[in-house]
Design a protein around this motif. Structure first.
Motif, PDB file in Angstrom:
ATOM      1  N   ALA A 292       0.813  -1.222   0.000  1.00 11.25           N
ATOM      2  CA  ALA A 292       0.000   0.000   0.000  1.00 11.25           C
ATOM      3  C   ALA A 292       0.843   1.267   0.000  1.00 11.25           C
ATOM      4  O   ALA A 292       0.525   2.237  -0.686  1.00 11.25           O
ATOM      5  CB  ALA A 292      -0.931   0.004   1.210  1.00 11.25           C
ATOM      6  N   LEU A 293       1.932   1.270   0.790  1.00  8.21           N
ATOM      7  CA  LEU A 293       2.705   2.492   0.991  1.00  8.21           C
ATOM      8  C   LEU A 293       3.996   2.540   0.200  1.00  8.21           C
ATOM      9  O   LEU A 293       4.509   3.637  -0.074  1.00  8.21           O
ATOM     10  CB  LEU A 293       3.038   2.665   2.480  1.00  8.21           C
ATOM     11  CG  LEU A 293       1.877   2.684   3.474  1.00  8.21           C
ATOM     12  CD1 LEU A 293       2.408   2.908   4.888  1.00  8.21           C
ATOM     13  CD2 LEU A 293       0.856   3.754   3.115  1.00  8.21           C
ATOM     14  N   GLY A 294       4.552   1.379  -0.146  1.00  9.02           N
ATOM     15  CA  GLY A 294       5.840   1.328  -0.820  1.00  9.02           C
ATOM     16  C   GLY A 294       6.979   1.159   0.174  1.00  9.02           C
ATOM     17  O   GLY A 294       6.905   1.611   1.320  1.00  9.02           O
ATOM     18  N   ASP A 295       8.044   0.518  -0.279  1.00 14.29           N
ATOM     19  CA  ASP A 295       9.180   0.227   0.601  1.00 14.29           C
ATOM     20  C   ASP A 295       9.819   1.495   1.159  1.00 14.29           C
ATOM     21  O   ASP A 295      10.246   1.522   2.325  1.00 14.29           O
ATOM     22  CB  ASP A 295      10.239  -0.582  -0.159  1.00 14.29           C
ATOM     23  CG  ASP A 295       9.780  -1.994  -0.483  1.00 14.29           C
ATOM     24  OD1 ASP A 295       8.853  -2.485   0.195  1.00 14.29           O
ATOM     25  OD2 ASP A 295      10.354  -2.605  -1.400  1.00 14.29           O
ATOM     26  N   GLU A 296       9.913   2.538   0.346  1.00 18.38           N
ATOM     27  CA  GLU A 296      10.578   3.766   0.791  1.00 18.38           C
ATOM     28  C   GLU A 296       9.893   4.347   2.018  1.00 18.38           C
ATOM     29  O   GLU A 296      10.552   4.730   3.000  1.00 18.38           O
ATOM     30  CB  GLU A 296      10.592   4.790  -0.346  1.00 18.38           C
ATOM     31  CG  GLU A 296      11.275   6.099   0.011  1.00 18.38           C
ATOM     32  CD  GLU A 296      11.292   7.103  -1.120  1.00 18.38           C
ATOM     33  OE1 GLU A 296      11.735   8.249  -0.884  1.00 18.38           O
ATOM     34  OE2 GLU A 296      10.861   6.762  -2.241  1.00 18.38           O
ATOM     35  N   VAL A 297       8.573   4.409   1.993  1.00 19.92           N
ATOM     36  CA  VAL A 297       7.825   4.965   3.117  1.00 19.92           C
ATOM     37  C   VAL A 297       7.920   4.050   4.336  1.00 19.92           C
ATOM     38  O   VAL A 297       8.147   4.509   5.465  1.00 19.92           O
ATOM     39  CB  VAL A 297       6.352   5.195   2.732  1.00 19.92           C
ATOM     40  CG1 VAL A 297       5.512   5.534   3.953  1.00 19.92           C
ATOM     41  CG2 VAL A 297       6.254   6.309   1.691  1.00 19.92           C
ATOM     42  N   VAL A 298       7.764   2.747   4.128  1.00 19.27           N
ATOM     43  CA  VAL A 298       7.798   1.813   5.253  1.00 19.27           C
ATOM     44  C   VAL A 298       9.152   1.854   5.949  1.00 19.27           C
ATOM     45  O   VAL A 298       9.226   1.948   7.185  1.00 19.27           O
ATOM     46  CB  VAL A 298       7.477   0.378   4.770  1.00 19.27           C
ATOM     47  CG1 VAL A 298       7.700  -0.622   5.899  1.00 19.27           C
ATOM     48  CG2 VAL A 298       6.035   0.307   4.275  1.00 19.27           C
ATOM     49  N   ASP A 299      10.219   1.815   5.192  1.00 21.15           N
ATOM     50  CA  ASP A 299      11.551   1.823   5.799  1.00 21.15           C
ATOM     51  C   ASP A 299      11.827   3.151   6.506  1.00 21.15           C
ATOM     52  O   ASP A 299      12.489   3.182   7.556  1.00 21.15           O
ATOM     53  CB  ASP A 299      12.614   1.553   4.736  1.00 21.15           C
ATOM     54  CG  ASP A 299      12.546   0.138   4.178  1.00 21.15           C
ATOM     55  OD1 ASP A 299      11.927  -0.727   4.835  1.00 21.15           O
ATOM     56  OD2 ASP A 299      13.093  -0.098   3.082  1.00 21.15           O
ATOM     57  N   HIS A 300      11.321   4.243   5.949  1.00 20.22           N
ATOM     58  CA  HIS A 300      11.528   5.560   6.556  1.00 20.22           C
ATOM     59  C   HIS A 300      10.881   5.624   7.933  1.00 20.22           C
ATOM     60  O   HIS A 300      11.515   6.056   8.911  1.00 20.22           O
ATOM     61  CB  HIS A 300      10.931   6.630   5.638  1.00 20.22           C
ATOM     62  CG  HIS A 300      11.305   8.032   6.009  1.00 20.22           C
ATOM     63  ND1 HIS A 300      12.401   8.673   5.497  1.00 20.22           N
ATOM     64  CD2 HIS A 300      10.722   8.924   6.859  1.00 20.22           C
ATOM     65  CE1 HIS A 300      12.481   9.893   5.991  1.00 20.22           C
ATOM     66  NE2 HIS A 300      11.467  10.072   6.828  1.00 20.22           N
TER      67      HIS A 300
END
Length: 455
Positions: free
Chosen positions: A419-427
Motif C-alpha cells: 500500500a505504501l511502498g518500501d521507501e515509506v515503510v523503511d523511513h
C-alpha cells in the motif's frame, strides 16, 4: 481557483491584503513526521515578489530528525554523506487562510517535492494523497472527522519546562466530562480557540469537558479527508499558541499522566465521486457490502498499521482496560469498548476508529485507514460478526502493546509495503527505531524511585 469556504483566501485576496498593509507576514508550512507544522515566516512583500510563482525551499533534514530536531542516522533520503540538500515547498492555494490570533498574518500549507518535481514520498501529506488517489481510481472519495482531546494546565510552557513537567496545575481539579460548570472555568481559552479557528476557516461544532483533570475537546465538522488533516494540524498548533497567549499550556500527549489518556477518534466514510452514498443501501436501510469489506480490511490490518495510529513510546500507555481506549481489535454498533465503532445511518453512516491517540499524525492515520479499507474491498474480506458486550474481556486479537511490537508488524507487513511502498515503510520504521533507542538509553524517574534506595 475556488476556496474551501468563504473564510479561506484566494491568492488574489492575499495579494490585495498584503498590498493594502492588512497582512505583513505569510507563514509557509508543511507537516513533518511528528505531525508538527514546520516552515518559514516571510515578509509579505518578499512573498509576493520572490515566492509567488517561484517557490521556496527547506532542508530535507526536516523529514529525518527526532522530536528534538537532532539529525539522526538511518534515513535513505538524507544524510551527512548526501549533504543535506533542499526540498521544494509547493504551495496548495486552497489552504490559504488568515491566522487571526496573530497580527497581520496568513498561512499557506505546502506539499514537498524534490528539485525534479517528484513528490517527497515520506512526507505525511504525500502519503495521504497517494491513498486518496487510490480511492479516486475506484471512483471514491473519503470524508473524515477527527475528535482531538487535550489537557489544559495553568502553568505556562516556560514554567512547565522549569518544573521538569512535574507537579503541573490542571485547569480543572476533578472530572468535568460534559460539565457546564467545569468548562465555564476554562471558557475564556476555549472560546478564543473556537472563534479563532472558525475565522481561520475551520467549521467549529463546540467544546466539552472530558474525564482527566483539565481535559477538554473542541469538535469540528467532517470534511474531505485532506481538508480534515490540514485543519487538524492547524488547530493543534494554534491551540498551543493561543494557550500561551492566555498564560497556560496545552498538551496533546496520548497519556500525560496515570489518569485517562487523550484520544483522537477518527470518523471516516466513503462517497462516490458525485457524492452518492456507497456505505448505505437506502432501499434496504442497511450497510452495503462495500462498507462491510472496508471495515473488515481496517480490522484485518489494524495491528500492521498501529505505528501510524500510535507513533510514540507514550502512545502505548493509553491502551488500558476500562479506559475507553481499545485493547482488542473488534467492531461493534455504538460500542465504545471496541476498536471500531459503527455509528449513524444513511448519509451519517460512518466508522469510528478509536485506536489513535491525540499524538497521532492525522495524515498518516487517515492513510492507514484508507489503505486498510482498500485491502478489505479488493480482497473481498468478509466482516466478522459484531462484538457485543465488553470488548476488553473478549478473545479478539490485541492491539500491539508496545512501540517495538507495532514497529515489527509495520515493517514486516506485505500489506503495508504494497500500500505504501518500501521507501515509506523503511523511513517510518527507522523513525520508530530512533525513538526506541532513545527511550532504551534513558533512565526514568520510575527507575530511580523504584531502585535508588530499595534495590
Amino acid at each position: 481557483m475556488s476556496t474551501r469556504n468563504d473564510r479561506h483566501l484566494t491568492m488574489d485576496d492575499l495579494r490585495g491584503r498584503i498590498e493594502a498593509g492588512d497582512v505583513d507576514t505569510v507563514v509557509l508550512a508543511f507537516t513533518d513526521m511528528q505531525g508538527r507544522l514546520q516552515g518559514k515566516r516571510l515578509h509579505g512583500r518578499y512573498f509576493l515578489d520572490h515566492v509567488v510563482g517561484h517557490g521556496t525551499e527547506g532542508c530535507n533534514y526536516l523529514l529525518a530528525v527526532d522530536v528534538d530536531m537532532n539529525t539522526v542516522d538511518g534515513y535513505a533520503m538524507t544524510s551527512w554523506e548526501q549533504g543535506y540538500g533542499d526540498m521544494e515547498f509547493v504551495m496548495d492555494e486552497q489552504t490559504i487562510r488568515l491566522l487571526p490570533w496573530l497580527p497581520a498574518t496568513a498561512m499557506v500549507q505546502c506539499d514537498l517535492e524534490w528539485a525534479d518535481h517528484r513528490p517527497v514520498a515520506a512526507s505525511p501529506r504525500s502519503i495521504l494523497k497517494a491513498q486518496l488517489d487510490r480511492l479516486a481510481d475506484r471512483g471514491l472519495v473519503a470524508q473524515a472527522g477527527t475528535e482531538l482531546e487535550l489537557v489544559v494546565y495553568e502553568d505556562t510552557y516556560e514554567e512547565a519546562w522549569r518544573k521538569g513537567y512535574r507537579d503541573l496545575v490542571p485547569a480543572n481539579q476533578y472530572n468535568v466530562d460534559y460539565s457546564i460548570l467545569g468548562t465555564t472555568r476554562v471558557e475564556p481559552l476555549l472560546r478564543d480557540i473556537r472563534n479563532h479557528m472558525y475565522a481561520a476557516g475551520l467549521d467549529v461544532e463546540g467544546a466539552k469537558g472530558e474525564c482527566n483533570f483539565g481535559q477538554h475537546e473542541v469538535g469540528f465538522l467532517f470534511n474531505d479527508a485532506l481538508t480534515t488533516a490540514d485543519n487538524h494540524v492547524v488547530y493543534k498548533n494554534a491551540a498551543k499558541e493561543i494557550a500561551a497567549q492566555h498564560g497556560k499550556s496545552i498538551t496533546f500527549m496520548a497519556k500525560p499522566n496515570e489518569r485517562e489518556g487523550s484520544s483522537c477518534h477518527i470518523h471516516l466514510s466513503l462517497r462516490g465521486a458525485d457524492g452518492e452514498l456507497v456505505f448505505w443501501d437506502a432501499d434496504k436501510d442497511a450497510r452495503t457490502p462495500l462498507y462491510d469489506r472496508f471495515i473488515a480490511g481496517v480490522l484485518a490490518t489494524a495491528a500492521d498499521f498501529t505505528l501510524f495510529f500510535a507513533p510514540n513510546i507514550n502512545s502505548y500507555k493509553r491502551f488500558a482496560e476500562g479506559s475507553f481506549a481499545p485493547t482488542t481489535l473488534g467492531w461493534g454498533l455504538d460500542n465504545r469498548t471496541c476498536a471500531v465503532r459503527l455509528v449513524g445511518r444513511g448519509a451519517g453512516a460512518r466508522m469510528e476508529n478509536r485506536i489513535p491517540g491525540a499524538d497521532a499524525n492525522p495524515y498518516l492515520a487517515l492513510a492507514a485507514m484508507i489503505a486498510g479499507g482498500l485491502h478489505g474491498i479488493d480482497g473481498e474480506i468478509e466482516l466478522e460478526p459484531e462484538l457485543t458486550g465488553n470488548a476488553y474481556a473478549s478473545d479478539k486479537p490485541r492491539v500491539p502493546s508496545t512501540m517495538l511490537a507495532a514497529r515489527e508488524r509495520f515493517h514486516s507487513s506485505t500489506v503495508v509495503r504494497k500500500a505504501l511502498g518500501d521507501e515509506v515503510v523503511d523511513h517510518y520504521a527507522n523513525m520508530a527505531d530512533i525513538e526506541l533507542a532513545a527511550y532504551n538509553a534513558a533512565v526514568t524517574d520510575w527507575e530511580l524511585v523504584r531502585g535508588f534506595e530499595r534495590l
